[in-house]
Structure formats: C-alpha cells, structure tokens
Design an enzyme around this catalytic site. Structure first.
Site, PDB file in Angstrom:
ATOM      1  N   HIS A  74       0.829  -1.209   0.000  1.00  0.00           N
ATOM      2  CA  HIS A  74       0.000   0.000   0.000  1.00  0.00           C
ATOM      3  C   HIS A  74       0.867   1.265   0.000  1.00  0.00           C
ATOM      4  CE1 HIS A  74      -3.973   1.901   1.607  1.00  0.00           C
ATOM      5  NE2 HIS A  74      -3.255   2.808   0.956  1.00  0.00           N
ATOM      6  N   HIS A  76       1.621   5.160  -2.224  1.00  0.00           N
ATOM      7  CA  HIS A  76       1.207   6.130  -3.246  1.00  0.00           C
ATOM      8  C   HIS A  76       2.480   6.680  -3.876  1.00  0.00           C
ATOM      9  CE1 HIS A  76      -3.024   6.185  -1.874  1.00  0.00           C
ATOM     10  NE2 HIS A  76      -2.482   5.939  -0.685  1.00  0.00           N
ATOM     11  N   LEU A  77       2.709   6.323  -5.129  1.00  0.00           N
ATOM     12  CA  LEU A  77       3.935   6.790  -5.801  1.00  0.00           C
ATOM     13  C   LEU A  77       3.689   8.088  -6.564  1.00  0.00           C
ATOM     14  CD1 LEU A  77       5.556   3.454  -7.071  1.00  0.00           C
ATOM     15  CD2 LEU A  77       6.179   4.811  -5.071  1.00  0.00           C
ATOM     16  N   ASP A 166      -8.654   3.163  -3.314  1.00  0.00           N
ATOM     17  CA  ASP A 166      -8.068   3.771  -2.112  1.00  0.00           C
ATOM     18  C   ASP A 166      -7.958   5.284  -2.194  1.00  0.00           C
ATOM     19  OD1 ASP A 166      -6.693   3.417   0.507  1.00  0.00           O
ATOM     20  OD2 ASP A 166      -5.146   4.502  -0.579  1.00  0.00           O
ATOM     21  N   HIS A 246      -5.672  -0.147   5.743  1.00  0.00           N
ATOM     22  CA  HIS A 246      -5.393   0.766   6.866  1.00  0.00           C
ATOM     23  C   HIS A 246      -6.406   0.732   8.023  1.00  0.00           C
ATOM     24  CE1 HIS A 246      -8.045   3.174   4.351  1.00  0.00           C
ATOM     25  NE2 HIS A 246      -7.095   3.648   3.586  1.00  0.00           N
ATOM     26  N   ASN A 292      -5.891   9.790   6.760  1.00  0.00           N
ATOM     27  CA  ASN A 292      -7.234   9.233   6.601  1.00  0.00           C
ATOM     28  C   ASN A 292      -7.156   7.719   6.397  1.00  0.00           C
ATOM     29  OD1 ASN A 292      -9.993   9.129   6.344  1.00  0.00           O
ATOM     30  ND2 ASN A 292      -9.943   9.487   4.134  1.00  0.00           N
ATOM     31  N   ASP A 319       0.985   2.713   3.758  1.00  0.00           N
ATOM     32  CA  ASP A 319       0.125   3.773   3.217  1.00  0.00           C
ATOM     33  C   ASP A 319       0.975   5.033   2.984  1.00  0.00           C
ATOM     34  OD1 ASP A 319      -1.940   5.232   2.222  1.00  0.00           O
ATOM     35  OD2 ASP A 319      -3.126   5.273   4.055  1.00  0.00           O
ATOM     36  N   HIS A 323       3.206  14.159   0.479  1.00  0.00           N
ATOM     37  CA  HIS A 323       2.601  15.408   0.005  1.00  0.00           C
ATOM     38  C   HIS A 323       3.660  16.503   0.043  1.00  0.00           C
ATOM     39  CE1 HIS A 323      -1.528  14.012  -0.192  1.00  0.00           C
ATOM     40  NE2 HIS A 323      -1.382  13.432   0.981  1.00  0.00           N
TER      41      HIS A 323
HETATM   42  O1  DOR Z   1      -4.177   9.684   4.428  1.00  0.00           O
HETATM   43  C1  DOR Z   1      -4.394   9.220   3.321  1.00  0.00           C
HETATM   44  N1  DOR Z   1      -3.737   9.658   2.243  1.00  0.00           N
HETATM   45  N2  DOR Z   1      -5.329   8.257   3.188  1.00  0.00           N
HETATM   46  C2  DOR Z   1      -5.723   7.809   1.981  1.00  0.00           C
HETATM   47  O2  DOR Z   1      -6.568   6.938   1.934  1.00  0.00           O
HETATM   48  C3  DOR Z   1      -5.152   8.401   0.758  1.00  0.00           C
HETATM   49  C4  DOR Z   1      -3.827   8.982   0.994  1.00  0.00           C
HETATM   50  C5  DOR Z   1      -3.337   9.872  -0.117  1.00  0.00           C
HETATM   51  O3  DOR Z   1      -3.448   9.469  -1.284  1.00  0.00           O
HETATM   52  O4  DOR Z   1      -2.792  10.932   0.165  1.00  0.00           O
END
Ligand code: DOR
Length: 436
Positions: A74, A76-77, A166, A246, A292, A319, A323
């Site tokens: 899990h 996010h690239l 997701d 998560h 989240n 997860d 950002h």
């Molecule tokens: O905190 C989160 N960030 N929860 C998610 O389900 C998505 C993720 C994101 O893509 O930033």
C-alpha cells in the site's frame, strides 16, 4: 555474477528459517540458503554490529539480521500526475532505503490508474527508473468515482495485481458486490478503503474529545466499522477476496477477528502510525499527523496491537502518502491527509518486537510474506530460485528520524526526531546492491 552473504541471522518464515547462515546469490536470483547447524541466534547477538566487505563478492553479515526484502502492498507513488509530491524514481528509492524491495502503488494518480494504458505507463516507468519491483493496483471504478466498474480484466492482463479505489470508498454496495464477483473470476483481491462518507463527510480528525476541544470536525470509528462489516459480508456473499486497508479502529479489529473465527475469507492491514501514535498528535494542529482514516485513541492503538499479535491483522503496510510541504502547511482543515511512511516503517514496527507484541518471525511475515501471499506474488521469501530481494538490517543501530534525509520527496512525518532502532544497511533488489 555471484555474491555471498555470510554469517547473518536469517529470518525467513516461508521456509521456517531462523538461524545463522549464508545466502548465495547468482545472476540476481537466490541460489542457496544454508543454515549453519548449532549456530543459534543468542550467539549472534553477542557479535559486533559491523559490516566488513571483502571485495564485492562477499558480504560479512555477522551480527546483522537478514530478511527477505520487505513488501509494501500500500503505497502512493503519485506518478503520473503528482510528480511534485513523489515520482516512481524517488518513491522506490525511499522504499529501498526503508528495506522494501516490492511496492504496490495505489491508483489515485492523475489520470487515475483505471485503464490498461495507465497501468502500462507505470510498469514501463518502473522498469526504466524504479529501484525496486513495482506492482500497480488498478482502480475498482472509473475515475475512482464509485459509479461504474473499471475494466478489471484488461488491467489485470496488463499487470495490476489487485484493485482498490483507495483514497475513496466504494459507497455503492451493488458496485462493490460486482467488483468482488470480478475479483473472484480473475482471482485478485479487492483492497477496501473503508469509510462511510455519509458519516465522515467534512471530518478531519477522530471524533472525540479532541475534535470538540480543537473545534475540528470529527470522523467516528463507526464510519470505518460499518464498511468493514459490509465488505466482509459482500465477500462472503460473492466468494470474492477482500482485503481491508489501513485498519485504525478497535471495532474494526473486533469485526475482522469475528469474521475470521467464522471462517470468512478476509485479510487486513494496518500501518505503523495506527499502532504508534494517537489523536493527541493533532492537538497542536500538526498537519503532518493528519491522515485518513484519522489517528484514534490509546484504546484503539492497544486493540490494533492485540490484533497484530493474534494475527487478526495480517499485514503491516505503510500507506506511504507523500505530500508537498506547501500543501501540509495549509491550515489543518485544508491540508491533505497522509504520512510519508516508507523510511520509518521498519523502525516503528521493530518497536513492537522490543515491546514483546510481535516476534521477529511475525514481523517478517507481516512485512514480507503475508502481503506476497495475499497478492499471489513470488516475493517475501528467500527460497532458492526467487529474486534476490534481501534486506540486511543492523538491529542495534539507533538513529533519529530526520525527514530532511528522506529519499522520498514527502517530508510529511509525525515521527520527526523520534529515536528508532534497526536500520537497513544493505538492500538487494533482484541482486542489485544498495548500501547505506
Ligand atoms: O491519508 C491518506 N492519504 N489516506 C488515503 O486513503 C489516501 C492517501 C493519499 O493518497 O494521500
């Protein structure tokens, strides 16, 4: 090309290995794992934690732990579309630094990975610029809008190993039912982001005393629990494979435990932040702790630890949600959710071993073997013939978390300054060595 890792403390639950031994690598594959009879773990603990290299062929791993490369199901690239947050190159570099040799990337990119052409792009980019193995996870619905199923079959053929919306839940139960029917037909898991939007709408932290005193809209644990149980029931109805993403709440752990006891087919993951910190981390409006589902209470943290201990929760995933700093600096309500997790996951998880919550074997199961089994990939094992994906960890090495030093572009961590133990010092991805 031959390479020999000697005298390391090898832990490989896939073969029931926990002892001192050697690993021979040849042409990017594991050729042989040999455990020295009589050499016990206790003995290795007394050895000095240092690495001596003789030439490029032999790595002396005396006093070091050797695991199958970790598998993160899990992450996010962010590529394509959000390269200012992370790229396949920087994200996989962060993975390698954290001890991961396989990552599975979520589809909430721009465009969304809801089409074989996007899947193909990610796979091609990962081959060209990635530092570890990347498996894409396709969207369940077109544009992750929850309205119309994506082309699951063609995306699977292109290389997607699981399906998930997701970042968003699939609110429509009929669509989730159909997705699970497809998942059964194509033998791939559906990974569910469990959130009842009608309950969570507008919420930014856990619903409770802190949300009231800080004047922030809360998200009750029930928003997660309702969907956890719905999806377990739908998996039971369809015979599909459901994996709960998560897990953050005590009630969700209870529901998953109940379902497993009943023999229902469900697997689940949690993330280091859900067993390490509570909602108190957002008391100061620190958006680095905004995630989240939200961080919850000590009671939830304790329940998650118990769930990991009794194997109700199968997997520790990060997860990893990088950002940009400017986004995280917005006011709390407006800042995006997510924690950059790849480079702190192992150290935070090893705290569970120190505290007697998990054995080292369980840790390797949850961070390498179990995710591989759930996804049906030949990873998370040191068996002869597998890719030489290996991490060598200095278990005694203490270090301070410093986001500035992250390989990830995402510096958003609530663990800044924490002292952790256990640092990957060599990571091998298909035999390619990275040294830190
Ligand atoms: O905190 C989160 N960030 N929860 C998610 O389900 C998505 C993720 C994101 O893509 O930033």
């Amino acid at each position: 090309m031959k390479l020999l890792i000697t005298k390391g403390h090898i832990v490989d639950p896939s073969q029931g290995i926990d002892g001192i031994g050697n690993i021979l690598i040849e042409d990017g594959k594991i050729k042989e794992v040999r455990i020295e009879p009589g050499e016990q773990r206790a003995k290795s603990k007394e050895r000095k934690s240092e690495v001596r290299k003789s030439g490029s062929e032999i790595i002396d791993a005396s006093g070091l732990a050797v695991f199958p490369g970790l598998v993160d199901m899990h992450v996010h690239l962010r590529e394509p579309g959000f390269e200012y947050k992370e790229t396949i190159s920087t994200g996989t570099r962060a993975a390698i630094k954290g001890g991961f040799t396989t990552v599975c990337c979520m589809p909430n990119t721009n465009p969304v990975n809801d089409h074989a052409s996007v899947t193909e792009f990610i796979i091609r980019k990962a081959k060209q610029e990635g530092h570890c193995t990347v498996y894409p996870i396709g969207a369940i619905t077109k544009g992750q809008k929850g309205e119309e199923l994506a082309e699951i079959g063609t995306m699977k053929n292109e290389g997607c190993i699981a399906f998930s919306d997701d970042g968003q839940p699939v609110m429509n139960s009929m669509i989730m039912r159909r997705a699970l029917e497809y998942s059964k037909a194509f033998n791939v898991p559906v990974i569910s982001h469990c959130e009842d939007l009608t309950l969570s709408e507008g919420g930014v932290i856990n619903e409770g005393l802190i949300s009231v005193t800080r004047g922030l809209r809360g998200i009750p644990a029930e928003a997660e629990m309702i969907m956890v149980f719905r999806d377990i029931l739908l998996a039971e109805l369809t015979g599909g494979k459901i994996h709960i993403a998560h897990v953050s709440a005590e009630g969700s752990v209870d529901l998953i435990r109940y379902a497993k006891k009943k023999g229902m087919q469900v697997t689940a993951e949690t993330c280091p932040h859900y067993f390490s910190i509570t909602e108190e981390s957002v008391e100061t409006y620190d958006a680095n702790a905004k995630v989240n589902p939200p961080l919850r209470t000590k009671r939830d943290v304790d329940a998650i630890r118990r769930g990991l201990q009794d194997d109700t929760i199968d997997v520790i995933a990060t997860d990893h949600a990088p950002h940009h700093m400017d986004e995280k600096l917005r006011e709390f309500d407006q800042a995006p959710s997510g924690i950059s997790g790849l480079e702190t996951a192992l150290g935070l998880s090893l705290r569970l071993v120190d505290e007697g919550v998990l054995t080292l074997k369980q840790l390797v199961e949850k961070m390498a073997l179990n995710p591989s089994r759930i996804l049906g990939i030949q990873k998370g094992t040191l068996t002869a013939g597998s890719d030489a994906d290996i991490v060598i960890v200095d278990m005694k090495k203490r270090y301070k978390v410093s986001a500035e030093k992250f390989a990830s572009k995402g510096k958003n961590t609530p663990f800044e300054g924490w002292e952790l133990r256990g640092l990957p010092i060599f990571t091998f991805s298909k035999g390619k060595m990275y040294e830190w």
